[in-house]
Design a protein around this motif. Structure first.
Motif, PDB file in Angstrom:
ATOM      1  N   VAL A 154      -6.404  -3.321  13.018  1.00 32.72           N
ATOM      2  CA  VAL A 154      -7.625  -2.650  12.550  1.00 32.72           C
ATOM      3  C   VAL A 154      -8.575  -2.457  13.742  1.00 32.72           C
ATOM      4  CG1 VAL A 154      -9.692  -2.970  11.091  1.00 32.72           C
ATOM      5  CG2 VAL A 154      -7.427  -3.364  10.141  1.00 32.72           C
ATOM      6  N   HIS A 166      -5.326   1.772   6.585  1.00 33.04           N
ATOM      7  CA  HIS A 166      -6.192   2.073   7.742  1.00 33.04           C
ATOM      8  C   HIS A 166      -7.317   3.058   7.396  1.00 33.04           C
ATOM      9  CE1 HIS A 166      -4.463  -0.484  10.756  1.00 33.04           C
ATOM     10  NE2 HIS A 166      -3.267  -0.131  10.333  1.00 33.04           N
ATOM     11  N   GLU A 194     -11.789 -12.300   3.577  1.00 38.63           N
ATOM     12  CA  GLU A 194     -11.166 -11.450   4.614  1.00 38.63           C
ATOM     13  C   GLU A 194     -12.183 -11.029   5.659  1.00 38.63           C
ATOM     14  OE1 GLU A 194      -7.221  -9.313   2.900  1.00 38.63           O
ATOM     15  OE2 GLU A 194      -9.014  -8.079   3.053  1.00 38.63           O
ATOM     16  N   ILE A 249       0.889  -1.172   0.000  1.00 42.61           N
ATOM     17  CA  ILE A 249       0.000   0.000   0.000  1.00 42.61           C
ATOM     18  C   ILE A 249       0.915   1.206   0.000  1.00 42.61           C
ATOM     19  CG2 ILE A 249      -1.763   1.258   1.290  1.00 42.61           C
ATOM     20  CD1 ILE A 249      -3.067  -1.308   1.909  1.00 42.61           C
ATOM     21  N   GLY A 298       1.092  -1.212   4.782  1.00 41.44           N
ATOM     22  CA  GLY A 298       0.224  -2.257   5.343  1.00 41.44           C
ATOM     23  C   GLY A 298      -0.216  -1.893   6.751  1.00 41.44           C
ATOM     24  N   ALA A 299      -0.612  -2.921   7.486  1.00 38.73           N
ATOM     25  CA  ALA A 299      -1.264  -2.668   8.778  1.00 38.73           C
ATOM     26  C   ALA A 299      -0.332  -2.154   9.864  1.00 38.73           C
ATOM     27  CB  ALA A 299      -1.946  -3.948   9.257  1.00 38.73           C
ATOM     28  N   THR A 333      -3.173  -7.961  11.191  1.00 37.48           N
ATOM     29  CA  THR A 333      -4.043  -6.945  10.581  1.00 37.48           C
ATOM     30  C   THR A 333      -5.336  -6.840  11.376  1.00 37.48           C
ATOM     31  OG1 THR A 333      -3.090  -7.401   8.432  1.00 37.48           O
ATOM     32  CG2 THR A 333      -5.222  -6.295   8.424  1.00 37.48           C
ATOM     33  N   VAL A 377      -8.445   3.653   4.626  1.00 38.49           N
ATOM     34  CA  VAL A 377      -9.252   3.002   3.578  1.00 38.49           C
ATOM     35  C   VAL A 377     -10.370   2.150   4.192  1.00 38.49           C
ATOM     36  CG1 VAL A 377      -7.733   0.952   3.322  1.00 38.49           C
ATOM     37  CG2 VAL A 377      -9.050   1.749   1.360  1.00 38.49           C
ATOM     38  N   VAL A 378     -10.148   1.664   5.416  1.00 39.90           N
ATOM     39  CA  VAL A 378     -11.191   0.858   6.087  1.00 39.90           C
ATOM     40  C   VAL A 378     -12.410   1.744   6.407  1.00 39.90           C
ATOM     41  CG1 VAL A 378     -11.659  -0.549   8.157  1.00 39.90           C
ATOM     42  CG2 VAL A 378      -9.425  -0.694   7.046  1.00 39.90           C
ATOM     43  N   SER A 383     -12.387  -5.379   6.866  1.00 37.01           N
ATOM     44  CA  SER A 383     -11.393  -5.256   5.794  1.00 37.01           C
ATOM     45  C   SER A 383     -11.946  -4.318   4.741  1.00 37.01           C
ATOM     46  CB  SER A 383     -11.138  -6.645   5.192  1.00 37.01           C
ATOM     47  OG  SER A 383     -11.089  -6.605   3.793  1.00 37.01           O
ATOM     48  N   SER A 384     -11.062  -3.533   4.128  1.00 34.45           N
ATOM     49  CA  SER A 384     -11.530  -2.627   3.066  1.00 34.45           C
ATOM     50  C   SER A 384     -11.665  -3.360   1.738  1.00 34.45           C
ATOM     51  CB  SER A 384     -10.526  -1.491   2.889  1.00 34.45           C
ATOM     52  OG  SER A 384      -9.308  -2.013   2.376  1.00 34.45           O
ATOM     53  N   GLY A 385     -10.956  -4.484   1.598  1.00 35.66           N
ATOM     54  CA  GLY A 385     -10.967  -5.213   0.319  1.00 35.66           C
ATOM     55  C   GLY A 385      -9.854  -4.807  -0.621  1.00 35.66           C
ATOM     56  N   ILE A 386      -9.010  -3.858  -0.192  1.00 33.91           N
ATOM     57  CA  ILE A 386      -7.967  -3.392  -1.138  1.00 33.91           C
ATOM     58  C   ILE A 386      -6.930  -4.488  -1.424  1.00 33.91           C
ATOM     59  CG2 ILE A 386      -6.508  -2.308   0.661  1.00 33.91           C
ATOM     60  CD1 ILE A 386      -5.893  -0.100  -1.434  1.00 33.91           C
ATOM     61  N   ASP A 387      -6.591  -5.297  -0.401  1.00 33.61           N
ATOM     62  CA  ASP A 387      -5.522  -6.289  -0.606  1.00 33.61           C
ATOM     63  C   ASP A 387      -5.942  -7.360  -1.631  1.00 33.61           C
ATOM     64  OD1 ASP A 387      -4.343  -4.820   1.405  1.00 33.61           O
ATOM     65  OD2 ASP A 387      -3.931  -6.500   2.727  1.00 33.61           O
TER      66      ASP A 387
HETATM   67  C1  MEV Z   1      -3.852  -3.939   5.246  1.00 28.66           C
HETATM   68  O1  MEV Z   1      -2.981  -4.272   4.182  1.00 28.66           O
HETATM   69  C2  MEV Z   1      -4.501  -2.632   4.998  1.00 28.66           C
HETATM   70  C3  MEV Z   1      -5.486  -2.163   6.066  1.00 28.66           C
HETATM   71  O2  MEV Z   1      -5.942  -0.883   5.626  1.00 28.66           O
HETATM   72  C4  MEV Z   1      -6.652  -3.122   6.246  1.00 28.66           C
HETATM   73  C5  MEV Z   1      -7.615  -3.134   5.064  1.00 28.66           C
HETATM   74  O3  MEV Z   1      -7.594  -2.210   4.237  1.00 28.66           O
HETATM   75  O4  MEV Z   1      -8.415  -4.081   4.996  1.00 28.66           O
HETATM   76  C6  MEV Z   1      -4.782  -1.968   7.407  1.00 28.66           C
END
Ligand code: MEV
Length: 330
Positions: free
Chosen positions: A203, A17, A150, A12, A288-289, A199, A19-20, A157-161
């Motif tokens: 979170v 964070h 996730e 990222i 990341g987290a 994570t 993004v959640v 989770s935001s779903g970005i990963d």
């Molecule tokens: C984890 O890679 C990124 C976080 O923003 C969690 C998420 O987006 O699901 C910490």
């Protein structure tokens, strides 16, 4: 029949964070991959074998039967929950509950390093098992199923990963929607602290602070969202490369400060970030987290000096490239 699928790790660049909470973020797939083989078995069970899963301090191989007896393997065992949920979800989608499936996993991505190892294993498993069961799913659909996995395992989770792991490249992501950004080679160095963060716990920790004092935390999250929008403007602008990198570097440093304010940095992460900056990186931040895991530095002129500084500060540097490719059926 045996199907092999692979999916990449991610970093990222901006906006973890926040993004959640529905703010935008920018992420890229990188060239470390997880490989998953899927095949039918005769006994109707789900069977998971993992070879060479890299957790801090060791590389482990295990099968599901033995994992629970080996406490050192605890982190690696977390991988199993993503794989199991992914298989169950795809069996349900394919109306194939009760069908025996064996998956075998090997991964180049360190677990718990903030590089999306769980998302990559979920996406590669969904890719392999869906193909085995004859489902025709696009990479985007597989990313969405990865997000479901996730949510089931982590709760939030935001779903970005899983999205970036499934579709690859360089993306701007907001509330489940993504847009590819123009591809650019980023001269970055990733620094691994050697310890892992959860994570799920990080979170939840940020959520706790947010609920306790929303009037303090909301402006931090809003500022993070503004950093992402500014970064997108810089990335898509026609500024010359030097100026573009200089601005992105400053935005990385501001984003790191805000992540530290949220409490997700550690002494080691901050040491690696400062070591990289002192060695000449124009920006450095957690990726990341947090809570361990990785940082990354932007170092157009001096990647190898920055990598050395990360080593001297006790981290493991990785010079990686952005991967255009997401999920791949091999
Ligand atoms: C984890 O890679 C990124 C976080 O923003 C969690 C998420 O987006 O699901 C910490």
């Amino acid at each position: 029949m045996r199907v092999l699928a692979s999916a990449p790790a991610k970093i990222i660049l901006f906006g973890e964070h926040s993004v959640v909470y529905g703010k935008p973020a920018i992420a890229a797939a990188i060239d470390l991959r997880t490989y998953v083989w899927a095949e039918f078995n005769e006994n109707g069970a789900i069977k998971i074998e993992a070879k060479d899963i890299r957790v801090p301090g060791l590389t482990v191989s295990f099968s599901e039967d033995e994992i629970y007896f080996e406490s050192d393997y605890g982190k690696a065992a977390e991988v199993l929950s993503y794989v199991r949920q992914a298989i169950e979800l795809v069996r349900k989608e394919a109306d194939a509950n009760g069908k025996g499936i064996t998956v075998s996993i090997t991964s180049q991505i360190p677990v718990g390093a903030g590089l999306g190892s769980s998302a990559a294993v979920a996406v590669a498993t969904i890719g392999a098992v869906s193909r085995l069961l004859g489902l025709e799913l696009s990479n985007e659909e597989i990313g969405k199923l990865g997000h479901k996995v996730e949510l089931l395992v982590q709760g939030a989770s935001s779903g970005i990963d899983p999205t970036v792991s499934a579709i690859g490249g360089f993306i701007h992501y907001e509330k489940g929607n993504f847009e590819h950004l123009p591809f650019m080679e980023l001269p970055i160095v990733v620094g691994y602290t050697g310890s892992s963060g959860s994570t799920k716990e990080l979170v939840a920790m940020v959520r706790g602070t947010y609920e306790e004092m929303p009037e303090v935390i909301e402006p931090v999250l809003v500022a993070m969202g503004k950093i992402v929008e500014k970064a997108r403007d810089v990335i898509t602008s026609d500024l010359d490369e030097e100026l573009r990198f200089a601005q992105l570097g400053r935005l990385m440093n501001i984003n790191h400060g805000l992540l530290d304010a949220l409490g997700v940095s550690t002494k080691k992460l901050s040491e690696l970030v400062y070591a990289a900056r002192v060695a000449g990186a124009i920006g450095a931040k957690i990726t990341g987290a947090g809570g361990g895991g990785c940082m990354y530095a932007l170092a157009p002129e001096n990647q190898s000096e920055v990598a050395t500084a990360i080593t001297i500060a006790g981290g493991t540097p990785m010079i990686t490239r952005i991967s255009r490719e997401g999920l791949r059926i091999e």
